[in-house]
Write a protein that holds these residues in place. Structure first.
Motif: not given
Length: 168
Positions: A20-21, A16-18
């Motif tokens: 790209k951000a 679930e970790i973003d």
């Protein structure tokens, strides 16, 4: 009192970790624990793990697995996901977190750590001055010494939440 065990962020799953951000924020290297962070304890790399590492490479990340397991467990997993790796890392010792960053060509300013245990994974990465993300264990079946540590982790996480430290 427990501050050195507090992660910078808690999420339900590695998947679930973003990332790209995080890349946009300047991170370029990701260190991962394996068991109960990427797959259930003792399981080989699965499709979801392979796809995650492919996606991380496409984003521009370097990766390194850092595990207290022996090489016969870590090497095949690393080969399957095509990642650098360190086995028998003696977490929470700082030495191999630093070695992992060297392997990736990164440093504490642009590396982060993802793991499922406070007293080895997060504590060691915090001592190395890394950004830390704690994930919930993938599967409840664990070795007895880990099960015992989970009870102590609950106390630390309760205090963490009580103090409003939890970033979600």
């Amino acid at each position: 009192m427990f501050g050195s065990f507090y992660p910078k962020k808690c999420v339900d799953s590695t998947y679930e970790i973003d990332f790209k951000a995080l890349y946009k924020q300047g991170y370029r290297g990701v260190l991962f624990d394996i068991d109960n962070t990427l797959v259930p304890h003792g399981k080989p790399a699965d499709k979801r793990a392979r796809e995650l590492f492919d996606r991380l490479r496409k984003i521009g990340f370097h990766t390194c697995l850092i595990s207290n397991n022996k090489e016969p467990r870590v090497k095949p997993f690393a080969e399957e996901v095509r990642s650098e790796y360190i086995f028998d890392a003696h977490k929470p010792s700082v030495k191999n977190y630093r070695k992992a960053m060297e392997l990736m060509g990164t440093d504490i300013t642009n590396s982060l750590f993802v793991g499922d245990q406070l007293f080895t994974d997060v504590y060691g990465a915090n001592r190395a001055d890394m950004y830390t993300i704690l994930v919930k264990p993938i599967h409840p079946k664990e070795e007895i010494q880990i099960v015992l540590k989970r009870y102590l982790e609950k106390i630390v996480l309760w205090e963490y939440r009580r103090k409003g430290k939890m970033e979600r």
